[in-house]
Design a protein around this motif. Structure first.
Motif, PDB file in Angstrom:
ATOM      1  N   UNK A 223       0.829  -1.203   0.000  1.00 41.90           N
ATOM      2  CA  UNK A 223       0.000   0.000   0.000  1.00 41.90           C
ATOM      3  C   UNK A 223       0.863   1.254   0.000  1.00 41.90           C
ATOM      4  N   UNK A 224       1.987   1.230   0.691  1.00 38.06           N
ATOM      5  CA  UNK A 224       2.883   2.395   0.696  1.00 38.06           C
ATOM      6  C   UNK A 224       3.464   2.647  -0.693  1.00 38.06           C
ATOM      7  N   UNK A 225       3.794   1.578  -1.416  1.00 35.79           N
ATOM      8  CA  UNK A 225       4.330   1.733  -2.768  1.00 35.79           C
ATOM      9  C   UNK A 225       3.280   2.330  -3.708  1.00 35.79           C
ATOM     10  N   UNK A 226       2.041   1.904  -3.548  1.00 33.09           N
ATOM     11  CA  UNK A 226       0.966   2.460  -4.376  1.00 33.09           C
ATOM     12  C   UNK A 226       0.810   3.946  -4.100  1.00 33.09           C
ATOM     13  N   UNK A 227       0.850   4.324  -2.833  1.00 30.29           N
ATOM     14  CA  UNK A 227       0.730   5.732  -2.470  1.00 30.29           C
ATOM     15  C   UNK A 227       1.901   6.548  -3.007  1.00 30.29           C
ATOM     16  N   UNK A 228       3.089   5.965  -2.970  1.00 27.18           N
ATOM     17  CA  UNK A 228       4.290   6.691  -3.353  1.00 27.18           C
ATOM     18  C   UNK A 228       4.442   6.838  -4.867  1.00 27.18           C
ATOM     19  N   UNK A 229       4.071   5.800  -5.615  1.00 25.29           N
ATOM     20  CA  UNK A 229       4.380   5.794  -7.040  1.00 25.29           C
ATOM     21  C   UNK A 229       3.159   5.906  -7.954  1.00 25.29           C
ATOM     22  N   UNK A 230       1.977   5.956  -7.395  1.00 29.24           N
ATOM     23  CA  UNK A 230       0.800   6.071  -8.236  1.00 29.24           C
ATOM     24  C   UNK A 230      -0.156   7.086  -7.623  1.00 29.24           C
ATOM     25  N   UNK A 290     -13.828   3.235 -17.244  1.00 26.54           N
ATOM     26  CA  UNK A 290     -13.691   2.457 -16.007  1.00 26.54           C
ATOM     27  C   UNK A 290     -12.901   3.275 -15.004  1.00 26.54           C
ATOM     28  N   UNK A 291     -13.474   3.452 -13.812  1.00 33.59           N
ATOM     29  CA  UNK A 291     -12.774   4.113 -12.713  1.00 33.59           C
ATOM     30  C   UNK A 291     -12.413   3.034 -11.693  1.00 33.59           C
ATOM     31  N   UNK A 292     -11.143   2.941 -11.331  1.00 38.56           N
ATOM     32  CA  UNK A 292     -10.700   1.926 -10.369  1.00 38.56           C
ATOM     33  C   UNK A 292      -9.617   2.495  -9.475  1.00 38.56           C
ATOM     34  N   UNK A 293      -9.383   1.813  -8.372  1.00 34.24           N
ATOM     35  CA  UNK A 293      -8.312   2.214  -7.473  1.00 34.24           C
ATOM     36  C   UNK A 293      -6.973   1.773  -8.059  1.00 34.24           C
ATOM     37  N   UNK A 294      -5.934   2.540  -7.799  1.00 38.17           N
ATOM     38  CA  UNK A 294      -4.600   2.150  -8.241  1.00 38.17           C
ATOM     39  C   UNK A 294      -4.188   0.846  -7.574  1.00 38.17           C
ATOM     40  N   UNK A 295      -3.417   0.068  -8.283  1.00 37.77           N
ATOM     41  CA  UNK A 295      -2.987  -1.230  -7.781  1.00 37.77           C
ATOM     42  C   UNK A 295      -1.469  -1.337  -7.835  1.00 37.77           C
ATOM     43  N   UNK A 296      -0.979  -2.413  -7.254  1.00 33.75           N
ATOM     44  CA  UNK A 296       0.454  -2.672  -7.296  1.00 33.75           C
ATOM     45  C   UNK A 296       0.917  -2.905  -8.733  1.00 33.75           C
ATOM     46  N   UNK A 297       0.033  -3.402  -9.583  1.00 31.51           N
ATOM     47  CA  UNK A 297       0.399  -3.592 -10.986  1.00 31.51           C
ATOM     48  C   UNK A 297       0.702  -2.259 -11.661  1.00 31.51           C
ATOM     49  N   UNK A 298      -0.039  -1.212 -11.326  1.00 35.82           N
ATOM     50  CA  UNK A 298       0.256   0.113 -11.871  1.00 35.82           C
ATOM     51  C   UNK A 298       1.654   0.562 -11.461  1.00 35.82           C
ATOM     52  N   UNK A 299       1.997   0.318 -10.204  1.00 37.08           N
ATOM     53  CA  UNK A 299       3.330   0.674  -9.713  1.00 37.08           C
ATOM     54  C   UNK A 299       4.393  -0.123 -10.452  1.00 37.08           C
ATOM     55  N   UNK A 300       4.171  -1.433 -10.563  1.00 40.84           N
ATOM     56  CA  UNK A 300       5.131  -2.330 -11.192  1.00 40.84           C
ATOM     57  C   UNK A 300       5.419  -1.911 -12.633  1.00 40.84           C
TER      58      UNK A 300
END
Length: 310
Positions: A223-230, A290-300
């Protein structure tokens, strides 16, 4: 999660194969009781790192301590305290399900009586008791995977290494494996895994590193990575044209980042509904929204790119 001496401590860890640098000076610490993940595209250095941690490939340079021991000099002592679940199941198809566990236990000098009791306990844990006397060959992929995990636990390891633990499994089998791994973590077993599934990393990992080109490009809790990079949300827009690029310029300024893909445009925004309203205010009418929450895949994908590396 407990704190104290890390079970894995790497400083400036390097692995070379001739002139090729597979792992390029990474620093990693894994604490007892946590689930730690290595993510990265093919060739990122994940497998080379795991092989060094598993004491089957010596480091080229840098410092590495596993369970407080030096793998260069104390590999057998370390391996005796590890459980290993390889990417490809290497079970013995000629043996029964139970025999795969009791035979493996002999490598650790576990007495037959203890091995049989432990095998029965582990088969119950991975929900394979009814298959105990069956041969391995006809088992489903999910059953074989659970048996491989059970085998990795025969020696009651302090730490379990899992290389792509659910690759090739159907959704039901994946979720059952996740449940078993989560229970292991609850029991205090340290898990170290590689995975290509971002949802798996979000489900299982307390912390993870993203590797690319042999180096660590990001580290932290999912969750921290998602907040930081997306951004908080992502808007996916699909327009009725062969080229989405034609519309990209008309969306300028609507998000912190715009990514144009062959079949859709991604807007990285703090508020997806507000961004969609602004799209319509600009007289743009996408065929799909489509509206969605950011995911770890977006960060990756942001950190490692979308280009396939073989």
């Amino acid at each position: 999660m407990t704190t104290g001496q890390p079970l894995i401590q790497a400083k400036g860890l390097v692995k070379r194969f001739g002139d090729f640098v597979a792992v390029d000076g990474i620093d990693v610490e894994v604490q007892a009781g946590e689930a730690f993940g290595f993510l990265g595209p093919n060739g990122a250095g994940k497998s080379s790192t795991m092989r060094m941690i598993g004491c089957v490939s010596p480091p080229t340079d840098g410092e590495l301590r596993i369970l407080g021991l030096d793998p260069r000099r104390e590999g057998p002592a370390i391996r005796g305290q590890l459980g290993v679940c390889p990417q490809l199941d290497n079970l013995d198809p000629e043996l029964t399900v139970r025999e795969n566990l009791t035979t493996y236990a002999r490598y650790f000098g576990i007495p037959r009586r203890v091995a049989r009791r432990r095998a029965d306990e582990l088969l119950d844990f991975v929900q394979l008791t009814e298959r105990a006397d069956h041969k391995v060959e006809p088992l489903s992929g999910g059953m074989k995977r659970r048996l491989t995990i059970a085998r990795a636990l025969v020696n009651e390891p302090r730490m379990v290494l899992l290389d792509e633990p659910t690759t090739g499994l159907d959704p039901q089998a994946r979720h059952l494996v996740w449940e078993r791994l989560f229970r292991l973590k609850q029991q205090g077993v340290t898990l170290v895994l590689t995975t290509h599934y971002m949802d798996e990393a979000e489900q299982l990992c307390d912390r993870l590193v993203v590797m690319d080109g042999g180096r660590i490009v990001a580290e932290g809790a999912p969750r921290d990575l998602i907040t930081r990079y997306s951004t908080r949300e992502v808007v996916e827009l699909r327009f009725s044209t062969e080229s989405q690029q034609d519309f990209a310029g008309k969306l300028a300024g609507l998000g912190e980042r715009i990514e144009v893909l062959p079949d859709r445009i991604l807007l990285y925004v703090p508020d997806g509904d507000a961004a969609v309203a602004q799209v319509h205010e600009r007289a743009l009418r996408p065929e799909g929204v489509l509206v969605r929450r950011s995911s770890l895949e977006d960060v990756f994908l942001h950190l490692t790119g979308r280009t396939l590396i073989e």
